[in-house]
Design a protein around this motif. Structure first.
Motif, short mmCIF file in Angstrom:
data_model
loop_
_atom_site.label_atom_id
_atom_site.label_comp_id
_atom_site.label_asym_id
_atom_site.label_seq_id
_atom_site.Cartn_x
_atom_site.Cartn_y
_atom_site.Cartn_z
N TYR A 84 -71.89 31.15 -87.12
CA TYR A 84 -73.19 30.94 -87.51
C TYR A 84 -73.32 30.35 -88.65
O TYR A 84 -72.24 29.71 -89.00
N SER A 85 -74.16 29.77 -89.15
CA SER A 85 -74.60 29.08 -90.36
C SER A 85 -75.29 29.75 -91.58
O SER A 85 -75.50 30.91 -91.43
N ALA A 86 -75.34 28.94 -92.51
CA ALA A 86 -76.11 29.48 -93.83
C ALA A 86 -77.17 29.87 -93.53
O ALA A 86 -77.73 31.16 -94.17
N GLU A 87 -78.04 28.80 -92.73
CA GLU A 87 -79.37 29.35 -92.52
C GLU A 87 -79.65 30.74 -91.72
O GLU A 87 -80.49 31.63 -92.09
N ASP A 88 -78.74 30.85 -90.90
CA ASP A 88 -78.82 32.19 -89.98
C ASP A 88 -78.31 33.43 -91.09
O ASP A 88 -79.31 34.38 -91.00
N SER A 89 -77.44 33.21 -91.92
CA SER A 89 -77.23 34.16 -92.96
C SER A 89 -78.19 34.61 -93.97
O SER A 89 -78.81 35.50 -94.13
N ILE A 90 -78.98 33.15 -94.30
CA ILE A 90 -79.92 33.65 -95.47
C ILE A 90 -81.24 34.16 -94.61
O ILE A 90 -81.91 35.08 -95.51
N ASN A 91 -81.65 33.79 -93.61
CA ASN A 91 -82.78 34.30 -92.83
C ASN A 91 -82.78 35.51 -92.21
O ASN A 91 -83.63 36.27 -91.57
N LYS A 92 -81.57 36.06 -91.94
CA LYS A 92 -81.28 37.03 -90.95
C LYS A 92 -80.53 38.48 -91.78
O LYS A 92 -80.79 39.57 -91.15
N LEU A 93 -79.70 38.11 -92.48
CA LEU A 93 -79.13 39.05 -93.37
C LEU A 93 -80.00 40.25 -94.31
O LEU A 93 -80.88 39.42 -94.80
N ASP A 94 -79.75 41.54 -94.44
CA ASP A 94 -80.48 42.33 -95.19
C ASP A 94 -80.11 41.94 -96.83
O ASP A 94 -79.23 41.37 -97.14
N GLU A 95 -80.99 42.58 -97.77
CA GLU A 95 -81.00 42.50 -99.06
C GLU A 95 -79.59 42.66 -99.71
O GLU A 95 -79.10 41.89 -100.48
N LYS A 96 -79.21 43.89 -99.20
CA LYS A 96 -77.99 44.35 -99.80
C LYS A 96 -76.57 43.49 -99.63
O LYS A 96 -75.87 43.32 -100.19
N GLU A 97 -76.71 42.99 -98.22
CA GLU A 97 -75.65 42.28 -97.70
C GLU A 97 -75.59 40.92 -98.51
O GLU A 97 -74.64 40.45 -98.90
N PHE A 130 -57.40 42.77 -100.04
CA PHE A 130 -58.44 42.10 -100.28
C PHE A 130 -59.45 42.69 -98.98
O PHE A 130 -60.32 42.00 -98.66
N ARG A 131 -59.25 44.02 -98.54
CA ARG A 131 -60.13 44.53 -97.63
C ARG A 131 -61.47 44.51 -97.81
O ARG A 131 -62.36 44.14 -96.78
N ASN A 132 -62.06 44.61 -99.10
CA ASN A 132 -63.50 44.62 -99.51
C ASN A 132 -63.84 43.29 -99.22
O ASN A 132 -65.18 43.19 -98.62
N TYR A 133 -63.29 42.27 -99.18
CA TYR A 133 -64.00 40.95 -99.20
C TYR A 133 -64.06 40.69 -97.58
O TYR A 133 -65.00 39.99 -97.15
N ILE A 134 -62.97 41.04 -96.81
CA ILE A 134 -62.92 40.72 -95.31
C ILE A 134 -64.08 41.55 -94.91
O ILE A 134 -64.96 41.10 -93.82
N GLU A 135 -64.54 42.88 -95.14
CA GLU A 135 -65.61 43.65 -94.76
C GLU A 135 -66.86 42.86 -94.98
O GLU A 135 -67.73 42.86 -94.12
N ILE A 136 -66.96 42.27 -96.20
CA ILE A 136 -68.13 41.34 -96.42
C ILE A 136 -68.50 40.36 -95.52
O ILE A 136 -69.56 40.17 -95.06
N GLU A 137 -67.17 39.65 -95.39
CA GLU A 137 -67.29 38.57 -94.37
C GLU A 137 -67.70 39.13 -92.98
O GLU A 137 -68.53 38.26 -92.18
N ASN A 138 -67.39 40.32 -92.73
CA ASN A 138 -67.75 40.81 -91.29
C ASN A 138 -69.10 41.05 -91.19
O ASN A 138 -69.62 41.35 -89.98
N TYR A 139 -70.06 41.09 -91.91
CA TYR A 139 -71.37 41.05 -91.94
C TYR A 139 -71.84 39.91 -90.96
O TYR A 139 -72.88 40.16 -90.17
N GLY A 140 -71.21 38.83 -90.84
CA GLY A 140 -71.45 37.81 -90.06
C GLY A 140 -71.22 38.16 -88.30
O GLY A 140 -71.90 37.32 -87.62
N ASP A 141 -70.78 39.20 -88.07
CA ASP A 141 -70.37 39.56 -86.66
C ASP A 141 -71.69 39.96 -85.90
O ASP A 141 -71.96 39.76 -84.82
N LYS A 142 -72.70 40.18 -86.71
CA LYS A 142 -73.98 40.69 -85.98
C LYS A 142 -75.06 39.35 -85.88
O LYS A 142 -75.87 39.74 -85.50
N LEU A 143 -74.73 38.51 -86.46
CA LEU A 143 -75.56 37.19 -86.37
C LEU A 143 -75.40 36.52 -85.05
O LEU A 143 -74.39 36.44 -84.51
#
Length: 336
Positions: A136-149, A323-336
């Motif tokens: 996925y791209s930055a465009e996907d992330s900015i336009n599809k992830l929710d506010e908290k993410e 560094f589990r918390n950082y990996i969990e944030i990266e995993n937001y991309g799995d739904k893109l």
């Protein structure tokens, strides 16, 4: 190095080249892995020494063009693979005498300048930031992830103090427009309460997005683990970092595997298995004044290295959990 700042120079400089060559000692021969081939600066220098072999890898397919040129000159001593460095263990290295493995986590001038990659906030157009082998791209992330993410990405990967307001304003704006580079920069400018005239307002957000899109945290963690596995006894593992989060991960990994630790400061020291690394110096090596003057983006570079004490493949490390918390944030991309 800020991958979002386009330097005025037109040349790529391999950072801390003299210092790295001094540490890995290619004059004694052996096989070296250049985990971030890029423009080939480290690989070319290592190949200047006879009895050396370089296995270079890079996720950016554009690097293959330079690699093919190098292959013509060193057909028997140079191999290039278009893979991520987290996939190091997939290489067939059983019969290789791996004497050194180097990571340079910065970005080349050509990558930063390439408008198709969209790494720079100074370029107009599509938000991309994919460095190769992405989902996925930055465009996907900015336009599809929710506010908290989005807020967590900006806060934890960019140390952005205004992360909440920037994320909120992105959500509002994307109801009206699809967000591109120019619109994102405008949103950030409007959201920042305090203006920093030394650093561009968009620097931290763009850094955070680049880390997220390329999964740079998990890539680094698994890259370090797999590099440790394939390195031979007496071999050097070295990493050049350019921002504090990268350096924090490398510093922890090297330190945790080079000293015996007690479980608690209130309990007696429990001697664990033999330490895996020799940590020659605790403080990182940084560029000289001369190098910074010649190549200003090198000013934030830090080089840390360790020497593997014995031959082993499997070992225990808590780096992933740390560094589990950082990996969990990266995993937001799995739904893109």
């Amino acid at each position: 190095m800020d991958a979002t700042i386009v330097p005025k120079m037109q040349k790529h400089y391999p950072v801390l080249l003299k210092e790295i060559i001094s540490v890995i000692s290619p004059q004694h021969g052996g096989t070296f892995i250049d985990c971030t081939f890029g423009q080939g600066g480290y690989s070319k220098k290592i190949l200047d020494f006879k009895n050396t072999k370089v296995i270079a890898i890079d996720r950016d397919i554009e690097s293959a063009k330079i690699a093919n040129q190098l292959k013509e000159s060193f057909e028997d001593r140079f191999i290039f693979k278009n893979i991520k460095f987290s996939q190091l263990s997939n290489l067939k290295l059983k019969n290789e005498n791996i004497r050194g493995i180097i990571f340079d986590l910065g970005y080349s001038y050509t990558q930063i300048k390439d408008p198709q990659k969209g790494l720079s906030f100074e370029a107009d157009g599509k938000l991309n930031m994919q460095l190769g082998l992405n989902n996925y791209s930055a465009e996907d992330s900015i336009n599809k992830l929710d506010e908290k993410e989005l807020e967590k990405i900006f806060k934890f990967f960019g140390d952005e103090k205004e992360a909440k307001y920037i994320a909120r304003n992105i959500i509002k704006e994307r109801l009206k427009n699809k967000i591109d580079t120019k619109i994102l920069v405008e949103i950030i400018d409007k959201s920042k309460k305090r203006k920093n005239f030394k650093v561009h307002n968009a620097t931290k957000v763009f850094q955070a997005l680049r880390i997220f899109v390329n999964k740079e945290i998990s890539e680094l963690i698994y890259g370090l683990v797999n590099a440790t596995k394939v390195l031979k006894k007496g071999g050097v593992l070295g990493v050049v970092t350019f921002h504090s989060l990268e350096d924090k991960i490398v510093k922890y990994f090297f330190k945790s595997l080079s000293e015996n630790k007690s479980i608690s400061r209130y309990s007696p020291v429990v001697k664990q298995a033999e330490t895996l690394f020799n940590l020659i110096q605790k403080k990182p090596i940084t560029p000289s004044v001369e190098e910074v003057n010649e190549n200003p983006p090198s000013r934030s570079a830090k080089f840390r290295y360790v020497i593997k004490k014995d031959d082993f493949y499997n070992f225990d490390t808590d780096i992933e959990e740390q560094f589990r918390n950082y990996i969990e944030i990266e995993n937001y991309g799995d739904k893109l």
